[in-house]
Scaffold this motif. Structure first.
Motif, PDB file in Angstrom:
ATOM      1  N   LEU A  33      22.330   7.428  -6.894  1.00  0.00           N
ATOM      2  CA  LEU A  33      21.608   6.393  -7.633  1.00  0.00           C
ATOM      3  C   LEU A  33      20.425   7.017  -8.353  1.00  0.00           C
ATOM      4  O   LEU A  33      19.611   7.715  -7.749  1.00  0.00           O
ATOM      5  N   MET A  34      20.317   6.741  -9.657  1.00  0.00           N
ATOM      6  CA  MET A  34      19.200   7.228 -10.451  1.00  0.00           C
ATOM      7  C   MET A  34      18.490   6.035 -11.080  1.00  0.00           C
ATOM      8  O   MET A  34      19.149   5.099 -11.555  1.00  0.00           O
ATOM      9  N   ALA A  35      17.161   6.064 -11.092  1.00  0.00           N
ATOM     10  CA  ALA A  35      16.381   4.980 -11.677  1.00  0.00           C
ATOM     11  C   ALA A  35      15.243   5.566 -12.490  1.00  0.00           C
ATOM     12  O   ALA A  35      14.551   6.478 -12.046  1.00  0.00           O
ATOM     13  N   ALA A  36      15.045   5.036 -13.707  1.00  0.00           N
ATOM     14  CA  ALA A  36      13.969   5.506 -14.578  1.00  0.00           C
ATOM     15  C   ALA A  36      13.497   4.341 -15.438  1.00  0.00           C
ATOM     16  O   ALA A  36      14.304   3.494 -15.853  1.00  0.00           O
ATOM     17  N   THR A  37      12.187   4.297 -15.709  1.00  0.00           N
ATOM     18  CA  THR A  37      11.596   3.222 -16.510  1.00  0.00           C
ATOM     19  C   THR A  37      11.361   3.705 -17.926  1.00  0.00           C
ATOM     20  O   THR A  37      10.759   4.766 -18.144  1.00  0.00           O
ATOM     21  N   HIS A  38      11.828   2.900 -18.900  1.00  0.00           N
ATOM     22  CA  HIS A  38      11.603   3.169 -20.320  1.00  0.00           C
ATOM     23  C   HIS A  38      11.032   1.899 -20.930  1.00  0.00           C
ATOM     24  O   HIS A  38      11.688   0.848 -20.921  1.00  0.00           O
ATOM     25  N   GLY A  57      26.972  11.145   1.782  1.00  0.00           N
ATOM     26  CA  GLY A  57      26.527   9.760   1.741  1.00  0.00           C
ATOM     27  C   GLY A  57      25.920   9.374   0.415  1.00  0.00           C
ATOM     28  O   GLY A  57      26.483   9.621  -0.646  1.00  0.00           O
ATOM     29  N   THR A  58      24.709   8.776   0.450  1.00  0.00           N
ATOM     30  CA  THR A  58      24.051   8.242  -0.736  1.00  0.00           C
ATOM     31  C   THR A  58      22.771   9.006  -1.024  1.00  0.00           C
ATOM     32  O   THR A  58      21.980   9.275  -0.116  1.00  0.00           O
ATOM     33  N   ALA A  59      22.568   9.349  -2.290  1.00  0.00           N
ATOM     34  CA  ALA A  59      21.346  10.023  -2.733  1.00  0.00           C
ATOM     35  C   ALA A  59      20.613   9.128  -3.717  1.00  0.00           C
ATOM     36  O   ALA A  59      21.240   8.367  -4.467  1.00  0.00           O
ATOM     37  N   VAL A  60      19.289   9.213  -3.721  1.00  0.00           N
ATOM     38  CA  VAL A  60      18.452   8.437  -4.639  1.00  0.00           C
ATOM     39  C   VAL A  60      17.563   9.403  -5.409  1.00  0.00           C
ATOM     40  O   VAL A  60      16.892  10.254  -4.820  1.00  0.00           O
ATOM     41  N   ASN A  61      17.565   9.257  -6.729  1.00  0.00           N
ATOM     42  CA  ASN A  61      16.706  10.059  -7.602  1.00  0.00           C
ATOM     43  C   ASN A  61      15.871   9.085  -8.430  1.00  0.00           C
ATOM     44  O   ASN A  61      16.359   8.498  -9.394  1.00  0.00           O
ATOM     45  N   PHE A  62      14.625   8.880  -8.008  1.00  0.00           N
ATOM     46  CA  PHE A  62      13.724   7.938  -8.674  1.00  0.00           C
ATOM     47  C   PHE A  62      12.780   8.722  -9.578  1.00  0.00           C
ATOM     48  O   PHE A  62      11.940   9.484  -9.104  1.00  0.00           O
ATOM     49  N   PHE A  63      12.932   8.543 -10.900  1.00  0.00           N
ATOM     50  CA  PHE A  63      12.099   9.266 -11.859  1.00  0.00           C
ATOM     51  C   PHE A  63      10.810   8.484 -12.098  1.00  0.00           C
ATOM     52  O   PHE A  63      10.861   7.315 -12.506  1.00  0.00           O
ATOM     53  N   HIS A  64       9.681   9.120 -11.845  1.00  0.00           N
ATOM     54  CA  HIS A  64       8.399   8.477 -12.147  1.00  0.00           C
ATOM     55  C   HIS A  64       8.026   8.859 -13.575  1.00  0.00           C
ATOM     56  O   HIS A  64       7.411   9.897 -13.822  1.00  0.00           O
ATOM     57  N   THR A  65       8.399   8.030 -14.536  1.00  0.00           N
ATOM     58  CA  THR A  65       8.206   8.341 -15.946  1.00  0.00           C
ATOM     59  C   THR A  65       6.793   7.976 -16.401  1.00  0.00           C
ATOM     60  O   THR A  65       6.056   7.257 -15.718  1.00  0.00           O
ATOM     61  N   SER A 111       0.823  -1.226   0.000  1.00  0.00           N
ATOM     62  CA  SER A 111       0.000   0.000   0.000  1.00  0.00           C
ATOM     63  C   SER A 111       0.849   1.264   0.000  1.00  0.00           C
ATOM     64  O   SER A 111       0.684   2.162   0.843  1.00  0.00           O
ATOM     65  N   THR A 112       1.762   1.350  -0.945  1.00  0.00           N
ATOM     66  CA  THR A 112       2.602   2.540  -1.049  1.00  0.00           C
ATOM     67  C   THR A 112       2.960   2.757  -2.512  1.00  0.00           C
ATOM     68  O   THR A 112       2.278   2.234  -3.413  1.00  0.00           O
ATOM     69  N   THR A 113       4.012   3.494  -2.788  1.00  0.00           N
ATOM     70  CA  THR A 113       4.406   3.817  -4.160  1.00  0.00           C
ATOM     71  C   THR A 113       5.688   3.074  -4.534  1.00  0.00           C
ATOM     72  O   THR A 113       6.471   2.684  -3.661  1.00  0.00           O
ATOM     73  N   PRO A 114       5.931   2.878  -5.840  1.00  0.00           N
ATOM     74  CA  PRO A 114       7.198   2.247  -6.247  1.00  0.00           C
ATOM     75  C   PRO A 114       8.424   3.019  -5.757  1.00  0.00           C
ATOM     76  O   PRO A 114       9.441   2.411  -5.420  1.00  0.00           O
ATOM     77  N   ALA A 115       8.330   4.353  -5.706  1.00  0.00           N
ATOM     78  CA  ALA A 115       9.483   5.146  -5.259  1.00  0.00           C
ATOM     79  C   ALA A 115       9.834   4.827  -3.814  1.00  0.00           C
ATOM     80  O   ALA A 115      11.013   4.706  -3.457  1.00  0.00           O
ATOM     81  N   VAL A 116       8.820   4.689  -2.943  1.00  0.00           N
ATOM     82  CA  VAL A 116       9.081   4.365  -1.542  1.00  0.00           C
ATOM     83  C   VAL A 116       9.688   2.975  -1.422  1.00  0.00           C
ATOM     84  O   VAL A 116      10.631   2.762  -0.645  1.00  0.00           O
ATOM     85  N   VAL A 117       9.182   2.005  -2.197  1.00  0.00           N
ATOM     86  CA  VAL A 117       9.732   0.642  -2.140  1.00  0.00           C
ATOM     87  C   VAL A 117      11.192   0.643  -2.589  1.00  0.00           C
ATOM     88  O   VAL A 117      12.047  -0.007  -1.963  1.00  0.00           O
ATOM     89  N   TYR A 118      11.497   1.375  -3.658  1.00  0.00           N
ATOM     90  CA  TYR A 118      12.877   1.411  -4.151  1.00  0.00           C
ATOM     91  C   TYR A 118      13.802   2.038  -3.101  1.00  0.00           C
ATOM     92  O   TYR A 118      14.897   1.524  -2.826  1.00  0.00           O
ATOM     93  N   SER A 119      13.377   3.139  -2.490  1.00  0.00           N
ATOM     94  CA  SER A 119      14.210   3.783  -1.480  1.00  0.00           C
ATOM     95  C   SER A 119      14.373   2.896  -0.250  1.00  0.00           C
ATOM     96  O   SER A 119      15.441   2.875   0.367  1.00  0.00           O
TER      97      SER A 119
END
Length: 631
Positions: A376-381, A323-331, A220-228
């Motif tokens: 870390l960057m993640a994007a769906t194509h 430290g570590t940064a996460v950039n999750f693109f919701h495409t 019950s959350t978003t893909p971005a939260v699961v990835y982080s």
């Protein structure tokens, strides 16, 4: 007519990079479906610049020394025209040398052949432009126009300035003060100190996007939260830390700003306490609760957050690394996948698909001033999720990078098939299994680190720093009942504050050195210098018996110059820290200008964020100006 306004909260970090001479530009490439004639290309560009004030904005200090953004009136836009063979590359354009004194923070390039303009490239300094602005610019260049934004970037900054006077701002700042108290100084001991060896690794997977969506539905959350959450779990597994921090990207845009070009984005630390070894579903639950709360308090502004962090660094005697940064693109492609049924997503998982690795060799090496470990960057194509890791290989080796990139899909596979994944399994099975897929690394000498609370420290490095003090013959540092204690042999005596200033002068984001909680004097080293019990038996009182010697003429002049330079900002003596005494980091350039007029150089803006007393900074100022004597 010019307009002047304050800096926006998201803009402050990128402006600060200009202050410390750290260049970061954004390059936007637009390729029209059909070649444009040059007059039409010029019309579209000038229309874009007229519509969006950020593209004609510069920076200045007002009469009181406060930084402001200055919006200039619309006018002709210079377009550099090149043929295809001589056109500069995106990398060359990204290196356009903007500085705080620049009279223009954009550059426009057209690539023209005999059929017309084939490409338009816009270079903008990051202080005026974020990722969402890239989409706006491409769309408006493609459409040949666009609507007038509901609010310009400078107006959004004015609204934030007014918000700072409200009760909501006080609760926001209190939230971040509490959050920063849990923030670890860093998670990993660097194999090489003060060095950023920039590597980039690319990984793609056809499994991760459908797995993220299915897991998000289950939890019950978003893909971005699961990835982080997966990033937090893997960092905990790799570092053996009880507290993890991931710097998250937030858009930082209100509803009126959705079609506005500007720099709104925020990077905010999300800290999780994982000391109870929670399973992955609980890590997601904690992050699901924490992320919206942090997001609703995004208007803290970078320098406001940095001041909170400096105050905590002073309290703990540490320096926080990025430290570590996460950039999750919701495409749009991820949104399309979210419209599919569970059965369709499971079919994608069962079908499998290739994964691809492309590790780059070291791209460049620079001094590490910020304690960065990974971005870390993640994007769906389509149905493929592509991940990029920009890594400091002086801290994280190839095995750790592979764990961070390939680990999320393996965690989710276990979650979906078994119902949950214990954090201990993520460390013992998933992380270790991925790491074993690569050949054993060569010699990588990393000194042993220990935890003092949530902070990571290398005691032998603290001892080495103390031993560099001219009054110290030897030192031994260890953790006793959760506190860092240093035993010091100083035959002629030493003052505790002088020794603390000496250690704090060496504390920085790129190393795992922190200031001891106690410094105890010993008349001599024990028979066995490796035995903490013998040091404890040999120790006398806390250091502090001897008197500080009279300062040299240069030191006296440096102290007087610094005191005069900060007097207009804070009513405090040199025994205090600039920030904790109420100094604003926005005003540091004005302080440095006053020092320059007094004939003193050597301090940088970053020095005012360190956990040093002003007296410690004055000592460094004196050391940087050895020939300077008072008039």
């Amino acid at each position: 007519m010019e307009r002047v306004g304050p800096l926006g909260g998201g803009q402050q970090w990128e402006w600060w990079k200009l202050v410390i001479d750290y260049l970061e530009n954004v390059v936007v490439e637009f390729v029209p479906e059909e070649p444009l004639d040059l007059p039409e290309a010029r019309r579209r560009v000038e229309d874009l610049f007229t519509r969006h004030e950020a593209l004609r904005t510069t920076f200045a200090l007002d009469d009181g020394g406060t930084p402001v953004q200055v919006v200039h009136a619309p006018g002709p836009v210079t377009i550099e025209v090149y043929g295809p063979a001589e056109a500069p590359t995106a990398g060359e354009l990204a290196a356009t040398p903007f500085t705080l004194e620049s009279t223009n923070f954009t550059r426009m390039v057209a690539v023209l052949d005999d059929t017309g303009v084939r490409r338009l490239l816009l270079v903008v300094n990051h202080a005026l432009f974020d990722g969402a602005s890239t989409v706006i610019v491409r769309d408006e260049l493609r459409d040949g126009g666009g609507g007038v934004p509901a609010r310009q970037a400078v107006d959004a900054a004015e609204a934030e300035q007014q918000w700072l006077a409200t009760e909501a701002s006080r609760s926001t700042f209190e939230f971040w003060r509490e959050a920063v108290r849990l923030l670890p100084n860093r998670l990993f001991v660097p194999a090489e100190e003060d060095v950023y060896r920039h590597n980039r690794t690319y990984y793609s997977s056809d499994l991760l996007a459908p797995a993220l969506i299915l897991a998000a539905r289950q939890l019950s959350t978003t893909p971005a939260v699961v990835y982080s959450a997966a990033a937090h779990a893997l960092l905990a597994a790799l570092s053996d830390s009880t507290s993890t921090a991931v710097w998250e990207h937030f858009a930082g845009r209100g509803v009126p700003d959705r079609q506005t070009v500007g720099c709104f984005h925020r990077m905010l630390p999300i800290v999780l306490d994982l000391s109870d070894q929670p399973p992955f579903s609980e890590i997601v639950a904690r992050l699901k609760s924490r992320t919206p709360t942090a997001q609703s308090r995004y208007r803290v502004g970078y320098l406001g957050l940095r001041e909170i962090m400096t105050a905590e660094e002073v309290r703990r005697g540490v320096s926080f690394g990025e430290g570590t940064a996460v950039n999750f693109f919701h495409t749009a492609d991820l949104s399309a996948l979210q419209q599919r049924t569970d059965d369709e997503l499971w079919d994608l998982l069962y079908a499998g698909g290739p994964t691809a690795w492309r590790p780059d060799q070291e791209l460049f090496t620079v001094p590490d001033r910020r304690g960065g470990e990974a971005y870390l960057m993640a994007a769906t194509h389509g149905t493929t999720m592509e991940m990029y890791a920009s890594v400091n290989s002086a801290v994280l080796g190839p095995r750790e990078v592979r764990v961070l990139l390939a680990g999320p899909e393996r965690i989710l596979r276990r979650l979906l098939l078994d119902g949950d994944v214990p954090l201990s399994d993520i460390a013992a099975d998933i992380a270790a299994g991925i790491a074993a897929e690569l050949p054993a690394p060569g010699p990588r000498v990393t000194p042993p680190g220990v935890r003092r609370g949530v902070d990571l420290v290398v005691p032998e490095r603290v001892s080495a720093v103390l031993a560099e003090h001219p009054a110290v013959e030897s030192a031994h540092t260890c953790v006793v009942d959760g506190r860092l204690v240093s035993y010091v042999v100083a035959p002629d005596g030493a003052r505790v504050q002088e020794l603390r200033d000496h250690v704090l002068g060496a504390v920085r984001a790129s190393i795992a050195v922190v200031c001891p909680d106690r410094i105890l004097l010993c008349p001599r080293a024990p028979h066995d210098p490796a035995d903490p019990a013998q040091w404890a038996a040999a120790a006398g009182s806390d250091a502090g018996d001897s008197q500080e010697g009279a300062p040299s003429a240069t030191a006296h002049a440096a102290r007087a110059a610094l005191a005069a330079a900060v007097r207009e900002e804070i009513d405090a003596g040199l025994e205090q820290n600039f920030v904790t005494a109420g100094g604003s980091l926005l005003r540091v350039p004005a302080v440095l200008e006053r020092l320059d007029r007094a004939g003193f150089a050597g301090l940088t803006a970053t020095d005012f964020t360190r956990p040093l007393r002003l007296a410690g900074l004055a000592g460094e100022l004196a050391a940087a100006n050895p020939e300077r004597i008072p008039a």
